[in-house]
Design an enzyme around this catalytic site. Structure first.
Site, PDB file in Angstrom:
ATOM      1  N   SER A 116      -8.521  -2.605   1.794  1.00 54.99           N
ATOM      2  CA  SER A 116      -8.189  -1.219   2.296  1.00 54.99           C
ATOM      3  C   SER A 116      -8.867  -0.972   3.524  1.00 54.99           C
ATOM      4  CB  SER A 116      -8.792  -0.416   1.101  1.00 54.99           C
ATOM      5  OG  SER A 116      -8.787   0.901   1.781  1.00 54.99           O
TER       6      SER A 116
ATOM      7  N   GLU B 223       3.075  -5.984  -5.212  1.00 54.89           N
ATOM      8  CA  GLU B 223       3.876  -4.696  -4.814  1.00 54.89           C
ATOM      9  C   GLU B 223       5.055  -5.175  -3.921  1.00 54.89           C
ATOM     10  OE1 GLU B 223       0.806  -2.105  -3.522  1.00 54.89           O
ATOM     11  OE2 GLU B 223      -0.465  -2.488  -5.162  1.00 54.89           O
TER      12      GLU B 223
ATOM     13  N   HIS C  84       5.964  -0.397 -25.409  1.00 54.22           N
ATOM     14  CA  HIS C  84       5.637   0.825 -24.954  1.00 54.22           C
ATOM     15  C   HIS C  84       4.388   0.951 -24.384  1.00 54.22           C
ATOM     16  CE1 HIS C  84       8.866   2.460 -27.741  1.00 54.22           C
ATOM     17  NE2 HIS C  84       8.381   1.553 -28.774  1.00 54.22           N
TER      18      HIS C  84
END
Ligand code: ARG
Length: 462
Positions: free
Chosen positions: A282, A295, A161
């Site tokens: 970025s 990703e 979890h």
């Protein structure tokens, strides 16, 4: 024999005015030209068989093979003109064969149809693709084993979890990836069984009245056995679905691992570090190092599942036998293949460019009463109580620690005794993380020795 005027599709003897729109969009040459090698090999084996069976002459066979070899060279040298007008790779090659050797090219299509031709090509291509994928998976396995080997004694919290559960070796987590990708390899390998059934010779859907030898082409083309039923053969795309499913599962594994590494790399966790090779910056925030590649990997399963569902949907409700609907199988397969190969390569790059933040892992492992289960087990083993009773006593001890704002090992033994009078100082060793890990000696557990053996086992296999 139908004359083959240069400007027409080969089947254009009866169909005079096909809509130019369909001519433009109904062709598949841009996609299936990727099968040229297999198509040529298939045709060569086919004419060799036709000659052996005395269906065509020695001279014609040789002429056709000469022409086909020439075409292959032209394609390799980028000198072959793929023409949309001739629809697909089979017709483009046959058309060129006519140009090179003349009307005797008309014998190449004796006792076959594009319906068996296309799946013969495709199956051959998919066999190589499957082997290539498994080669890439082997690289992943090797890279993972390398990191695992260096991190047997690297301690981290194991999660359920996403909450700290029990202490674990980082290598044990990595070895879970080894299991996942080994299963992928097996899944791809198992697909070879149906890919090894040779469709060539079933012709359009009924088989042929020519005395062909399907066992001969089977052997020549590296298949294991001819397919059993001509109708099923031209209709069957189960092998495509199997492949797309295997790609989907493999990319699902990559996606899960990618997500895990993204979390571990986040500023909140910070338990792994990605090298500059596999991060991006970025455009506005100068401080950023983003796990873009991970990703990319996480997202790509969306594409591979989509491809699987495209194919299943195309097949749903499609009666037997061949229909044009099936033509799209190739585009889907090629896309899935390219995607998974890219993903595997990128994932390998990641595996070579990340490292555990060992201090942070240990620090995190010291939180969340992670050895509570060890304490419960200890109470069972040393104080003859049932696990459920021990569980409750341990929960009380955890509650106490929480109330006192202390770690389990920081509790005073006298306080512990109030909950379980039989406890002695000896219990404190239970809270040692390394001890905890090494006590998990059951087969498949995280004890260091277990991991060492497992790494060795896989290294021997590779
Ligand atoms: N290009 C076709 C395909 O990929 C080859 C089979 C064509 N057969 C036919 N009967 N139109 O499916």
């Amino acid at each position: 024999m139908a004359k083959n005027k240069n400007n027409q599709a080969i089947w254009n003897t009866r169909i005079k005015k096909q809509s130019s729109l369909f001519q433009k969009i109904g062709n598949s040459i841009d996609i299936d030209k990727r099968l040229y090698k297999e198509d040529i090999a298939g045709s060569i084996a086919h004419v060799e068989m036709l000659f052996k069976q005395k269906i065509i002459s020695f001279k014609i066979k040789n002429k056709i093979i000469y022409g086909l070899n020439k075409i292959e060279k032209e394609i390799l040298k980028n000198k072959f003109e793929f023409n949309k007008k001739y629809e697909d790779i089979h017709m483009n090659i046959e058309k060129r064969l006519f140009q090179i050797i003349g009307d005797e090219a008309g014998y190449v299509h004796t006792a076959r149809s594009r319906n068996d031709q296309v799946i013969t090509d495709l199956k051959m291509w998919m066999k190589s693709a499957t082997k290539e994928i498994n080669k890439q998976i082997d690289k992943i396995l090797k890279s993972t084993l390398k990191v695992a080997e260096k991190n047997i004694e690297t301690i981290m919290p194991g999660f359920t979890h996403l909450k700290n559960a029990q202490p674990i070796s980082f290598a044990h987590y990595l070895m879970a990836y080894v299991e996942m990708f080994s299963r992928d390899k097996k899944r791809f390998f198992n697909n070879l069984e149906s890919l090894n059934e040779n469709p060539l010779g079933v012709a359009a859907l009924t088989g042929t009245s020519f005395n062909i030898d399907r066992y001969y082409t089977t052997k020549k083309l590296g298949f294991k056995t001819p397919t059993n039923n001509s109708v099923d053969t031209v209709s069957d795309r189960d092998f495509v679905v199997d492949f797309l499913y295997s790609v989907s599962v493999c990319s699902m594994h990559i996606s899960r691992v990618a997500e895990e590494l993204i979390i571990w790399n986040s500023d909140g966790f910070n338990i792994i570090k990605l090298s500059d090779k596999v991060v991006t910056g970025s455009s506005i925030m100068p401080q950023k190092k983003n796990p873009d590649l991970l990703e990319y990997l996480r997202g790509k399963s969306g594409i591979t599942y989509g491809n699987l569902f495209s194919m299943l949907t195309i097949l749903k409700g499609l009666p037997l036998s061949y229909f044009k609907d099936l033509q799209d199988d190739k585009e889907i397969i090629f896309k899935s293949y390219d995607t998974i190969i890219n993903c595997l390569k990128i994932f390998d790059e990641i595996l070579k460019n990340f490292s555990p933040n060992k201090n942070k892992m240990l620090e995190l492992a010291n939180n969340g009463y992670i050895t509570a289960t060890d304490l419960a087990d200890y109470l069972v083993k040393n104080h003859t109580m049932s696990f459920r009773e021990a569980y409750q006593k341990t929960a009380a001890i955890v509650n106490l620690a929480e109330k006192r704002n202390k770690k389990l090992e920081e509790l005073d033994i006298n306080e512990l005794k109030k909950i379980e009078p039989k406890l002695t100082n000896e219990v404190l060793k239970i809270f040692d993380l390394k001890n905890s890990i090494n006590s998990k000696k059951s087969y498949g557990g995280t004890a260091f020795d277990n991991i060492k053996k497992m790494i060795l086992k896989y290294k021997k296999q590779l």
